[in-house]
Scaffold this motif. Structure first.
Motif, short mmCIF file in Angstrom:
data_model
loop_
_atom_site.label_atom_id
_atom_site.label_comp_id
_atom_site.label_asym_id
_atom_site.label_seq_id
_atom_site.Cartn_x
_atom_site.Cartn_y
_atom_site.Cartn_z
N ASN A 238 0.84 -1.19 0.00
CA ASN A 238 0.00 0.00 0.00
C ASN A 238 0.88 1.25 0.00
O ASN A 238 1.64 1.48 0.95
CB ASN A 238 -0.91 0.00 1.23
CG ASN A 238 -1.96 1.09 1.18
OD1 ASN A 238 -1.81 2.09 0.50
ND2 ASN A 238 -3.05 0.88 1.90
N PRO A 239 0.78 2.09 -1.03
CA PRO A 239 1.62 3.30 -1.08
C PRO A 239 1.43 4.23 0.11
O PRO A 239 2.31 5.04 0.40
CB PRO A 239 1.18 3.98 -2.39
CG PRO A 239 0.68 2.85 -3.24
CD PRO A 239 0.02 1.90 -2.28
N THR B 73 -6.32 -5.57 -1.04
CA THR B 73 -5.46 -5.54 -2.21
C THR B 73 -6.24 -5.29 -3.48
O THR B 73 -7.47 -5.44 -3.53
CB THR B 73 -4.70 -6.86 -2.36
OG1 THR B 73 -5.66 -7.92 -2.60
CG2 THR B 73 -3.90 -7.20 -1.10
N VAL B 74 -5.52 -4.93 -4.55
CA VAL B 74 -6.14 -4.74 -5.85
C VAL B 74 -6.78 -6.05 -6.32
O VAL B 74 -7.89 -6.05 -6.87
CB VAL B 74 -5.09 -4.26 -6.88
CG1 VAL B 74 -5.68 -4.27 -8.30
CG2 VAL B 74 -4.61 -2.86 -6.52
N PHE B 75 -6.09 -7.16 -6.11
CA PHE B 75 -6.61 -8.46 -6.57
C PHE B 75 -7.93 -8.81 -5.88
O PHE B 75 -8.85 -9.33 -6.51
CB PHE B 75 -5.57 -9.56 -6.33
CG PHE B 75 -4.30 -9.34 -7.08
CD1 PHE B 75 -4.24 -9.52 -8.46
CD2 PHE B 75 -3.16 -8.91 -6.42
CE1 PHE B 75 -3.07 -9.29 -9.16
CE2 PHE B 75 -1.98 -8.67 -7.11
CZ PHE B 75 -1.93 -8.86 -8.49
N GLU B 76 -8.03 -8.51 -4.59
CA GLU B 76 -9.28 -8.76 -3.89
C GLU B 76 -10.37 -7.82 -4.39
O GLU B 76 -11.54 -8.21 -4.51
CB GLU B 76 -9.08 -8.60 -2.39
CG GLU B 76 -10.28 -8.98 -1.54
CD GLU B 76 -10.62 -10.48 -1.58
OE1 GLU B 76 -11.54 -10.87 -0.85
OE2 GLU B 76 -9.97 -11.23 -2.34
N GLY B 77 -10.00 -6.60 -4.71
CA GLY B 77 -10.97 -5.67 -5.28
C GLY B 77 -11.50 -6.15 -6.61
O GLY B 77 -12.70 -6.03 -6.91
N GLY C 214 -9.06 -2.03 -7.73
CA GLY C 214 -9.42 -3.36 -8.21
C GLY C 214 -10.89 -3.44 -8.61
O GLY C 214 -11.24 -4.03 -9.65
N LEU C 215 -11.76 -2.85 -7.80
CA LEU C 215 -13.18 -2.81 -8.14
C LEU C 215 -13.40 -2.09 -9.46
O LEU C 215 -14.15 -2.56 -10.33
CB LEU C 215 -13.95 -2.08 -7.03
CG LEU C 215 -14.23 -2.87 -5.75
CD1 LEU C 215 -14.43 -1.92 -4.57
CD2 LEU C 215 -15.46 -3.74 -5.93
#
Length: 336
Positions: free
Chosen positions: A73-74, A221-225, A254-255
């Motif tokens: 996470n940035p 995470t993006v992948f979970e989104g 991700g969403l």
């Protein structure tokens, strides 16, 4: 060949052993010409400081441990960079560990930092580690919590009012005309996620006719989104929410990547979308993302300052700094 000693350096530089020690530890009290002469002698002899012996003498190292909640996470990257800059100005280095939302990795880093006799630890905890942190404090290793407060307020903390942030995001979605809201979070046990959801619920409760569905994911995470976004996109139009509040920007991005319906992005025409953290990628995403901004760099700077003050004066009472978040509106929540 035996390594050079402080005595060898002193002899070559034609100064006392005490002067060499001052150059190593307090160069500000030594003349620039003498510092240069000693440093040249160290270079010629390939002298390496015995850090282990130094730690035994001082009782601690010149390092600060930092355990971030998610290295991907940035927000934490920016916070850590600010902490490093502030620590460096005070003569300390920062050793960074990433728990990756796993308590066993967090425990491993705490063990390591205790063994290294760090000056103190900055921690974004996964779970309740208060007993372990109390033990470290008893061993003269102070701890400051970052992006979270301790349940009993016994440790200093620097955080953001996430309840207020959740309320900001939700009120904005309602103001744009949305009434069927979905909150998407990570694991339910994460305090920040729970606080942001509490803020969302407090606003929804004040607006009859507005509903709030809650969906907890396995990670932030993006992948979970993406995975959750596909679930939402596959629903019948009447069953989809008309707005989504994601617990952080990675989930929201991700969403956004998955919410393409009939070949077109559903955001914002069919579904408004708000994230949290306001990372750099929020503004640069395919549909610029509305997000709740946290002052990541200010959090890192303040946490280091408090930690070093507590390391120098163990009688200080715990302090709790809570910054207010800010809503940054972009195209992902354009009103209907």
């Amino acid at each position: 060949m035996a390594s050079a000693s402080v005595k060898d350096v002193a002899a070559l530089a034609q100064v006392s052993v005490g002067t060499v020690s001052n150059v190593l530890n307090r160069p500000d009290i030594v003349s620039p010409e003498t510092v240069e002469r000693v440093q040249l002698a160290m270079e010629k002899l390939s002298y390496v400081r015995n850090e282990a012996a130094r730690q035994l003498r001082l009782g601690h190292s010149q390092a600060i441990g930092l355990i971030s909640f998610s290295g991907a996470n940035p927000f934490f990257t920016d916070m850590a960079a600010a902490a490093e800059n502030t620590a460096s100005e005070a003569g300390y280095e920062v050793i960074i560990g990433n728990s990756n939302e796993r308590s066993e990795r967090e425990a491993g880093y705490l063990n390591l930092f205790e063994e290294l006799r760090v000056r103190g630890v900055l921690l974004s905890p996964v779970g309740d580690v208060a007993p372990r942190l109390r033990r470290m404090r008893e061993r003269d290793i102070p701890v400051v919590l970052v992006d979270r407060e301790s349940s009993d307020s016994s440790f200093s903390s620097v955080s953001v009012d996430d309840v207020a942030g959740g309320a900001l995001a939700t009120q904005h979605l309602i103001d744009t005309g949305r009434t069927r809201l979905l909150f998407v979070g990570g694991p339910a046990g994460i305090q920040q996620v729970g606080d942001r959801l509490a803020g969302a619920r407090s606003v929804v409760d004040q607006h009859p006719g507005v509903t709030l569905e809650v969906l907890f994911g396995e990670s932030l995470t993006v992948f979970e989104g993406r995975r959750i976004g596909r679930i939402v996109a596959d629903r019948a139009p009447a069953d989809r929410p008309d707005a989504v509040f994601a617990a952080n920007d990675l989930l929201a991005i991700g969403l956004l990547q998955s919410l393409f319906i009939d070949g077109k992005p559903a955001v914002p025409d069919q579904i408004a979308l708000v994230g949290y953290d306001d990372i750099l990628f929020a503004e640069a995403s395919v549909v610029p993302l509305t997000s709740v901004r946290q002052p990541s760099r200010l959090i890192g700077e303040t946490a280091v300052q408090i930690l070093l003050e507590e390391a120098d004066d163990r009688s200080l009472e715990p302090r709790h700094i809570r910054y207010q978040p800010e809503l940054v509106v972009r195209e992902s929540t354009t009103p209907r």
